[in-house]
Design a protein around this motif. Structure first.
Motif, PDB file in Angstrom:
ATOM      1  N   HIS A 231     106.046 -13.808  29.955  1.00 13.25           N
ATOM      2  CA  HIS A 231     107.304 -13.076  29.846  1.00 13.25           C
ATOM      3  C   HIS A 231     108.290 -13.465  30.947  1.00 13.25           C
ATOM      4  CE1 HIS A 231     105.651  -9.473  27.309  1.00 13.25           C
ATOM      5  NE2 HIS A 231     105.643 -10.630  26.661  1.00 13.25           N
ATOM      6  N   THR A 232     109.511 -13.730  30.546  1.00 13.69           N
ATOM      7  CA  THR A 232     110.630 -13.879  31.479  1.00 13.69           C
ATOM      8  C   THR A 232     111.736 -12.937  31.015  1.00 13.69           C
ATOM      9  OG1 THR A 232     111.676 -15.688  30.227  1.00 13.69           O
ATOM     10  CG2 THR A 232     110.087 -16.305  31.934  1.00 13.69           C
ATOM     11  N   PHE A 233     112.568 -12.528  31.966  1.00 16.80           N
ATOM     12  CA  PHE A 233     113.634 -11.581  31.668  1.00 16.80           C
ATOM     13  C   PHE A 233     114.957 -12.130  32.210  1.00 16.80           C
ATOM     14  CE2 PHE A 233     109.634  -9.384  31.768  1.00 16.80           C
ATOM     15  CZ  PHE A 233     109.696  -8.510  30.699  1.00 16.80           C
ATOM     16  N   ARG A 234     116.034 -11.446  31.901  1.00 16.38           N
ATOM     17  CA  ARG A 234     117.351 -11.904  32.327  1.00 16.38           C
ATOM     18  C   ARG A 234     118.149 -10.778  32.967  1.00 16.38           C
ATOM     19  NH1 ARG A 234     115.385 -15.111  28.740  1.00 16.38           N
ATOM     20  NH2 ARG A 234     116.207 -17.195  28.251  1.00 16.38           N
ATOM     21  N   ILE A 235     118.809 -11.112  34.069  1.00 18.08           N
ATOM     22  CA  ILE A 235     119.842 -10.242  34.615  1.00 18.08           C
ATOM     23  C   ILE A 235     121.149 -10.646  33.953  1.00 18.08           C
ATOM     24  CG2 ILE A 235     121.272  -9.785  36.646  1.00 18.08           C
ATOM     25  CD1 ILE A 235     118.832  -8.199  36.829  1.00 18.08           C
ATOM     26  N   ILE A 236     121.882  -9.672  33.460  1.00 21.27           N
ATOM     27  CA  ILE A 236     123.169  -9.916  32.814  1.00 21.27           C
ATOM     28  C   ILE A 236     124.281  -9.418  33.725  1.00 21.27           C
ATOM     29  CG2 ILE A 236     124.608  -9.408  30.800  1.00 21.27           C
ATOM     30  CD1 ILE A 236     122.024  -8.753  29.283  1.00 21.27           C
ATOM     31  N   LEU A 237     125.314 -10.217  33.899  1.00 19.22           N
ATOM     32  CA  LEU A 237     126.498  -9.797  34.640  1.00 19.22           C
ATOM     33  C   LEU A 237     127.749 -10.110  33.829  1.00 19.22           C
ATOM     34  CD1 LEU A 237     125.769 -10.986  38.308  1.00 19.22           C
ATOM     35  CD2 LEU A 237     125.735  -8.640  37.443  1.00 19.22           C
ATOM     36  N   LYS A 238     128.719  -9.222  33.951  1.00 22.82           N
ATOM     37  CA  LYS A 238     130.041  -9.468  33.384  1.00 22.82           C
ATOM     38  C   LYS A 238     131.075  -9.340  34.492  1.00 22.82           C
ATOM     39  CE  LYS A 238     129.823  -8.207  28.477  1.00 22.82           C
ATOM     40  NZ  LYS A 238     130.545  -7.466  27.415  1.00 22.82           N
ATOM     41  N   ASP A 239     132.074 -10.216  34.456  1.00 16.33           N
ATOM     42  CA  ASP A 239     133.205 -10.070  35.356  1.00 16.33           C
ATOM     43  C   ASP A 239     134.467  -9.850  34.521  1.00 16.33           C
ATOM     44  OD1 ASP A 239     133.872 -12.552  34.318  1.00 16.33           O
ATOM     45  OD2 ASP A 239     133.494 -13.653  36.170  1.00 16.33           O
ATOM     46  N   ALA A 240     135.602  -9.760  35.196  1.00 14.34           N
ATOM     47  CA  ALA A 240     136.844  -9.458  34.487  1.00 14.34           C
ATOM     48  C   ALA A 240     137.174 -10.503  33.434  1.00 14.34           C
ATOM     49  CB  ALA A 240     137.990  -9.330  35.490  1.00 14.34           C
ATOM     50  N   MET A 241     136.826 -11.771  33.690  1.00 12.00           N
ATOM     51  CA  MET A 241     137.112 -12.814  32.713  1.00 12.00           C
ATOM     52  C   MET A 241     136.295 -12.619  31.439  1.00 12.00           C
ATOM     53  SD  MET A 241     139.040 -15.321  32.047  1.00 12.00           S
ATOM     54  CE  MET A 241     139.740 -15.582  33.673  1.00 12.00           C
ATOM     55  N   CYS A 242     135.059 -12.143  31.575  1.00  9.70           N
ATOM     56  CA  CYS A 242     134.227 -11.889  30.392  1.00  9.70           C
ATOM     57  C   CYS A 242     134.857 -10.844  29.480  1.00  9.70           C
ATOM     58  CB  CYS A 242     132.837 -11.418  30.814  1.00  9.70           C
ATOM     59  SG  CYS A 242     131.806 -12.670  31.597  1.00  9.70           S
ATOM     60  N   GLU A 243     135.595  -9.916  30.074  1.00  6.89           N
ATOM     61  CA  GLU A 243     136.211  -8.859  29.277  1.00  6.89           C
ATOM     62  C   GLU A 243     137.273  -9.412  28.333  1.00  6.89           C
ATOM     63  OE1 GLU A 243     134.944  -5.970  29.287  1.00  6.89           O
ATOM     64  OE2 GLU A 243     133.633  -6.289  31.013  1.00  6.89           O
ATOM     65  N   ARG A 244     137.723 -10.623  28.583  1.00  6.06           N
ATOM     66  CA  ARG A 244     138.747 -11.236  27.736  1.00  6.06           C
ATOM     67  C   ARG A 244     138.141 -11.997  26.557  1.00  6.06           C
ATOM     68  NH1 ARG A 244     142.751 -14.584  31.468  1.00  6.06           N
ATOM     69  NH2 ARG A 244     143.755 -14.772  29.426  1.00  6.06           N
ATOM     70  N   ARG A 246     135.121 -11.829  23.624  1.00  9.15           N
ATOM     71  CA  ARG A 246     134.176 -10.944  22.943  1.00  9.15           C
ATOM     72  C   ARG A 246     132.737 -11.421  23.131  1.00  9.15           C
ATOM     73  NH1 ARG A 246     131.900 -10.587  17.762  1.00  9.15           N
ATOM     74  NH2 ARG A 246     131.534  -8.440  17.059  1.00  9.15           N
ATOM     75  N   LEU A 247     131.859 -10.499  23.555  1.00  3.52           N
ATOM     76  CA  LEU A 247     130.422 -10.734  23.702  1.00  3.52           C
ATOM     77  C   LEU A 247     130.095 -11.831  24.717  1.00  3.52           C
ATOM     78  CD1 LEU A 247     129.332 -10.484  19.941  1.00  3.52           C
ATOM     79  CD2 LEU A 247     129.296  -8.693  21.678  1.00  3.52           C
ATOM     80  N   ALA A 248     130.950 -12.003  25.715  1.00  6.99           N
ATOM     81  CA  ALA A 248     130.701 -13.010  26.750  1.00  6.99           C
ATOM     82  C   ALA A 248     130.049 -12.367  27.967  1.00  6.99           C
ATOM     83  CB  ALA A 248     132.004 -13.690  27.159  1.00  6.99           C
ATOM     84  N   ASN A 249     129.175 -13.122  28.638  1.00 10.56           N
ATOM     85  CA  ASN A 249     128.555 -12.650  29.869  1.00 10.56           C
ATOM     86  C   ASN A 249     127.908 -13.826  30.595  1.00 10.56           C
ATOM     87  OD1 ASN A 249     125.967 -13.088  28.599  1.00 10.56           O
ATOM     88  ND2 ASN A 249     126.118 -11.052  27.670  1.00 10.56           N
ATOM     89  N   PHE A 250     127.322 -13.532  31.749  1.00 13.37           N
ATOM     90  CA  PHE A 250     126.545 -14.502  32.514  1.00 13.37           C
ATOM     91  C   PHE A 250     125.107 -14.004  32.576  1.00 13.37           C
ATOM     92  CE2 PHE A 250     130.859 -14.955  34.055  1.00 13.37           C
ATOM     93  CZ  PHE A 250     131.021 -16.324  34.235  1.00 13.37           C
ATOM     94  N   LYS A 251     124.143 -14.943  32.598  1.00 16.18           N
ATOM     95  CA  LYS A 251     122.733 -14.554  32.670  1.00 16.18           C
ATOM     96  C   LYS A 251     121.989 -15.434  33.671  1.00 16.18           C
ATOM     97  CE  LYS A 251     122.339 -13.089  27.796  1.00 16.18           C
ATOM     98  NZ  LYS A 251     123.506 -13.768  27.193  1.00 16.18           N
TER      99      LYS A 251
END
Length: 320
Positions: A231-244, A246-251
């Motif tokens: 098993h591996t997992f992911r930390i998800i982060l969003k910044d202000a640019m992701c809000e522009r 749809r469904l964008a993020n960093f992992k």
């Protein structure tokens, strides 16, 4: 994997502005913090694994270069046989690849090809394993506790995070389930491949953007989880640019393969180096901006997590 182009998402003028804003934020991460956090890069076993992953990827790329055109010409059996022989060669060579991928590959090899084989199913089954190997990224793992003695830890507080919300693959028609137990800091659930699903996540959304530019990254202390070798997992982060977008993020991918709680897991912000949209990298996108954080989350996702899972830890937050 399909690569999305950032220029398709934003206009040229917006793209230019995005890069200016991204470059204008001083980076608090240093090369030493990266070396401290990415323990997998410094261990001999991880180095050997990545060397063999590179060999496997070369063999797979060569097989696809032959098999895919054959399939498109209607020679489905020929494609399946090329993929089968490539997979057998990888197993016979005892390449050091992650156990979950090796087991899937060996299962297909052991099934073999006979006159009663559905060649289309066989070709696609092997191609899916091949794609998983091509897309594999080594997880960030905990470090020796002595290496983190000079770091300052700033735990997240309940007031800072607010209420957790579940985000499941139901947004895509899937049936995976999951939940969060705040007092025990436990994320649990079950991922399912039904209806092309396969992920479960828990997210915390900030009412106002958080400025984390003073920190080097995120730490998780006392991490333990199910099936530590797979098993591996992911930390998800969003910044202000992701809000522009749809469904964008960093992992960033992480795990604790030894299930040892001695040292903290350190995930530097520069590990979040590629914006994604629905899991697809967006080529040319700006790097994560720690001065405008709008959301953080934890995700369990196929192919490393299929079925029941549980992840727990003592505390988490920012490290400096």
């Amino acid at each position: 994997m399909r690569i999305l182009h950032w220029s398709i998402i934003l206009s040229a003028s917006s793209l230019s502005a995005a890069f200016v804003r991204s470059r204008g934020v001083p980076s608090s991460s240093s090369s030493s913090s990266t070396a401290l956090s990415h323990s997998s890069s410094s261990s001999s076993s991880r180095t050997a694994e990545m060397t063999d992953i590179a060999k496997a990827r070369t063999a797979i790329s060569q097989a696809i270069a032959v098999g895919a055109p054959a399939y498109n010409r209607g020679d489905v059996r020929g494609c399946a046989e090329v993929y089968q022989e490539t997979a057998r060669g990888m197993i016979d060579s005892r390449l050091d690849i992650p156990a979950s991928l090796r087991d899937r590959l060996k299962s297909e090899v052991d099934d073999g090809i006979t006159d009663t084989t559905d060649y289309n199913d066989k070709a696609w089954a092997l191609r899916r394993v091949f794609d998983s190997i091509l897309e594999y990224q080594p997880p960030i793992v905990p470090r020796d506790s002595s290496l983190a003695t000079e770091l300052t830890m700033e735990p997240f507080t309940p007031a800072q995070l607010g209420e957790a919300r579940n985000v499941m693959d139901s947004v895509m028609g899937g049936v995976s389930q999951g939940g969060w137990i705040p007092d025990a800091k436990t994320f649990f659930g079950e991922t399912s491949l039904r209806n092309n699903g396969g992920f479960a996540s828990v997210r915390w959304r900030f009412p106002n953007a958080q400025n984390w530019s003073y920190a080097k990254g995120i730490y998780i202390r006392g991490l333990k989880h199910t099936d530590p070798q797979t098993h591996t997992f992911r930390i998800i982060l969003k910044d202000a640019m992701c809000e522009r977008v749809r469904l964008a993020n960093f992992k960033a991918i992480f795990s604790n393969p030894e299930n040892s709680a001695e040292g903290p897991l350190l995930i530097p912000f520069d590990a979040f180096d590629k914006m994604e949209q629905m899991g697809r990298p967006m080529q040319g996108s700006p790097a994560f901006n720690p001065s405008t954080v709008t959301e953080i989350g934890i995700m369990a996702i196929k192919p490393s997590v299929v079925g029941a899972f549980q992840l727990e830890f003592d505390d988490w937050g920012l490290y400096m």
